[in-house]
Design a protein around this motif. Structure first.
Motif, PDB file in Angstrom:
ATOM      1  N   TRP A 106       5.285   9.459   5.071  1.00 50.60           N
ATOM      2  CA  TRP A 106       4.874   8.165   4.516  1.00 50.60           C
ATOM      3  C   TRP A 106       5.792   7.050   5.001  1.00 50.60           C
ATOM      4  O   TRP A 106       5.334   5.975   5.408  1.00 50.60           O
ATOM      5  N   ASN A 107       7.095   7.289   4.972  1.00 53.83           N
ATOM      6  CA  ASN A 107       8.038   6.282   5.454  1.00 53.83           C
ATOM      7  C   ASN A 107       7.835   6.002   6.937  1.00 53.83           C
ATOM      8  O   ASN A 107       7.994   4.863   7.395  1.00 53.83           O
ATOM      9  N   GLY A 108       7.468   7.040   7.700  1.00 51.90           N
ATOM     10  CA  GLY A 108       7.161   6.829   9.105  1.00 51.90           C
ATOM     11  C   GLY A 108       5.929   5.947   9.285  1.00 51.90           C
ATOM     12  O   GLY A 108       5.892   5.064  10.151  1.00 51.90           O
ATOM     13  N   PHE A 131       3.073   0.795  10.606  1.00 54.37           N
ATOM     14  CA  PHE A 131       2.114  -0.256  10.258  1.00 54.37           C
ATOM     15  C   PHE A 131       2.760  -1.522   9.712  1.00 54.37           C
ATOM     16  O   PHE A 131       2.072  -2.523   9.494  1.00 54.37           O
ATOM     17  N   GLY A 132       4.065  -1.472   9.473  1.00 56.96           N
ATOM     18  CA  GLY A 132       4.780  -2.691   9.113  1.00 56.96           C
ATOM     19  C   GLY A 132       4.988  -2.912   7.635  1.00 56.96           C
ATOM     20  O   GLY A 132       6.032  -3.412   7.228  1.00 56.96           O
ATOM     21  N   THR A 133       4.019  -2.557   6.800  1.00 58.63           N
ATOM     22  CA  THR A 133       4.148  -2.732   5.351  1.00 58.63           C
ATOM     23  C   THR A 133       3.501  -1.555   4.644  1.00 58.63           C
ATOM     24  O   THR A 133       2.648  -0.851   5.201  1.00 58.63           O
ATOM     25  N   GLU A 134       3.892  -1.341   3.382  1.00 56.65           N
ATOM     26  CA  GLU A 134       3.263  -0.292   2.585  1.00 56.65           C
ATOM     27  C   GLU A 134       1.784  -0.585   2.376  1.00 56.65           C
ATOM     28  O   GLU A 134       0.949   0.326   2.379  1.00 56.65           O
ATOM     29  N   THR A 135       1.456  -1.855   2.189  1.00 60.61           N
ATOM     30  CA  THR A 135       0.060  -2.232   1.972  1.00 60.61           C
ATOM     31  C   THR A 135      -0.805  -1.853   3.162  1.00 60.61           C
ATOM     32  O   THR A 135      -1.914  -1.303   3.004  1.00 60.61           O
ATOM     33  N   ALA A 136      -0.310  -2.137   4.356  1.00 59.36           N
ATOM     34  CA  ALA A 136      -1.069  -1.799   5.561  1.00 59.36           C
ATOM     35  C   ALA A 136      -1.189  -0.287   5.724  1.00 59.36           C
ATOM     36  O   ALA A 136      -2.259   0.234   6.065  1.00 59.36           O
ATOM     37  N   ALA A 137      -0.088   0.431   5.469  1.00 61.30           N
ATOM     38  CA  ALA A 137      -0.105   1.888   5.626  1.00 61.30           C
ATOM     39  C   ALA A 137      -1.071   2.536   4.653  1.00 61.30           C
ATOM     40  O   ALA A 137      -1.845   3.431   5.018  1.00 61.30           O
ATOM     41  N   ILE A 138      -1.045   2.081   3.406  1.00 64.37           N
ATOM     42  CA  ILE A 138      -1.872   2.726   2.385  1.00 64.37           C
ATOM     43  C   ILE A 138      -3.341   2.377   2.533  1.00 64.37           C
ATOM     44  O   ILE A 138      -4.217   3.127   2.091  1.00 64.37           O
TER      45      ILE A 138
END
Length: 353
Positions: A54-56, A61-68
């Protein structure tokens, strides 16, 4: 929670880890673009591997919002009896080798009326991720694991029955496995250990450029280790039940075109028995991450870095140089550390290139 499909067969649930901000696996979502499965190792710490991956993804993706919003990440959780699984949860016996070793695609415990292969649970993850009626936006699936997780990922890449039937491509990233499954009975020819020293034993500078010849071991070597090519070091002997329904020749054929990226930490060069015997470190204890030091494993090399590098060369040689979808990804300054591997720029670039 559990993977849809397993409970119908076993009357048990197969647990996995996922982001609490996301809906449970198998719930419709049109926004996900990439599916990611990250598998734990021998410690069976799926939660830790989920967090590392997840941290990777957040880095990528730059932000948690983008990743999720863009990635569907799950981490399978294999339990053994010592983990004290709930009475409703599936578990694997603590065995090595077929038919029950989960790292090799073995079946869940025989103490229950029905069992499934650990490969079959991965099939269900992938089929669900690729289902356009559930995740219409997913365009790629990544399957990765470190250490023993790397073992199951490499063997699953060889044995999976579903890859060619999925609507999206699947890329495999086995990282720092202790051993790999060879496609034939040849093995690399290594320099004799008689002349090795602490300075040149599994030297990463040398391993980065070393090229190997591959030959069938001679009679004396085979006599000293007759199971060197048994599954999962090779494809001889008794296969796990999941693999018995398909010819070995078929698995060898489809493996050539599967996308397999072999992740090798350039500092994953420890071998506890050798280094302690020869006093190669001032530390009181060498940590090689539970390196397989069986005779079968030594036929593949003396440390994980050497084994991964040699195996990629074996694949290229076996397919006469035509295995373009198989590649080695070196990770500088990282040893046997799943967290560092999964967040490294080299691995993230390879996953999302």
């Amino acid at each position: 929670l559990f993977v849809p499909g397993v409970s119908e067969v076993t009357n048990r649930t197969f647990p996995y880890w996922y982001a609490p901000a996301q809906t449970p696996f198998g719930t419709y979502n049109e926004n996900f673009e990439v599916g990611v499965v990250v598998h734990h190792g021998t410690a069976r710490n799926g939660d830790d591997y989920f967090c590392s991956m997840w941290n990777g993804l957040v880095k990528q993706f730059g932000t948690e919002t983008a990743a999720i919003s863009k990635t569907l990440l799950v981490s399978p959780q294999v339990y053994e009896p010592s983990d004290k699984p709930e009475s409703s949860e599936l578990f694997w016996d603590n065995t090595e080798g077929p038919p029950g070793d989960w790292k090799w695609g073995g079946n869940s415990t025989a103490t229950l009326p029905a069992s499934v292969s650990s490969f079959e649970t991965l099939d269900l993850f992938l089929k669900t991720m690729a289902d356009s009626s559930i995740y219409p936006g997913i365009r790629k699936i990544i399957v990765t694991g470190h250490s023993a997780g790397g073992q199951i990922v490499q063997r699953y890449a060889l044995a999976s029955k579903v890859i060619e039937d999925l609507r999206v491509p699947v890329a495999f990233f086995p990282a720092n496995p202790s051993t790999l499954t060879y496609l034939s009975g040849v093995r690399p020819v290594f320099p004799s250990l008689d002349n090795s020293t602490c300075a040149n034993f599994c030297s990463n500078d040398t391993l980065l450029v070393e090229r190997y010849d591959f030959v069938k071991p001679d009679g004396d070597r085979v006599a000293s280790c007759p199971g060197y090519n048994d599954y999962g070091y090779g494809l001889d002997g008794s296969l796990v039940p999941y693999m018995q329904s398909q010819p070995v020749a078929h698995m060898r054929r489809v493996y050539r075109t599967r996308h397999v990226n072999y992740i090798s930490g350039e500092m994953d060069i420890c071998n506890e028995p050798y280094m302690e015997q020869n006093m190669c470190t001032s530390c009181s204890k060498v940590d090689d991450g539970g390196l397989d030091t069986s005779c079968e494993a030594y036929f593949q090399g003396n440390c994980r870095m050497q084994r991964s590098h040699a195996f990629v060369q074996h694949v290229k040689a076996y397919y006469n140089g035509s295995a373009a979808t198989h590649r080695l990804v070196n990770v500088p300054f990282v040893g046997h550390n799943g967290c560092a591997i999964l967040q490294s720029p080299a691995v993230l670039e390879a996953m999302f290139d």
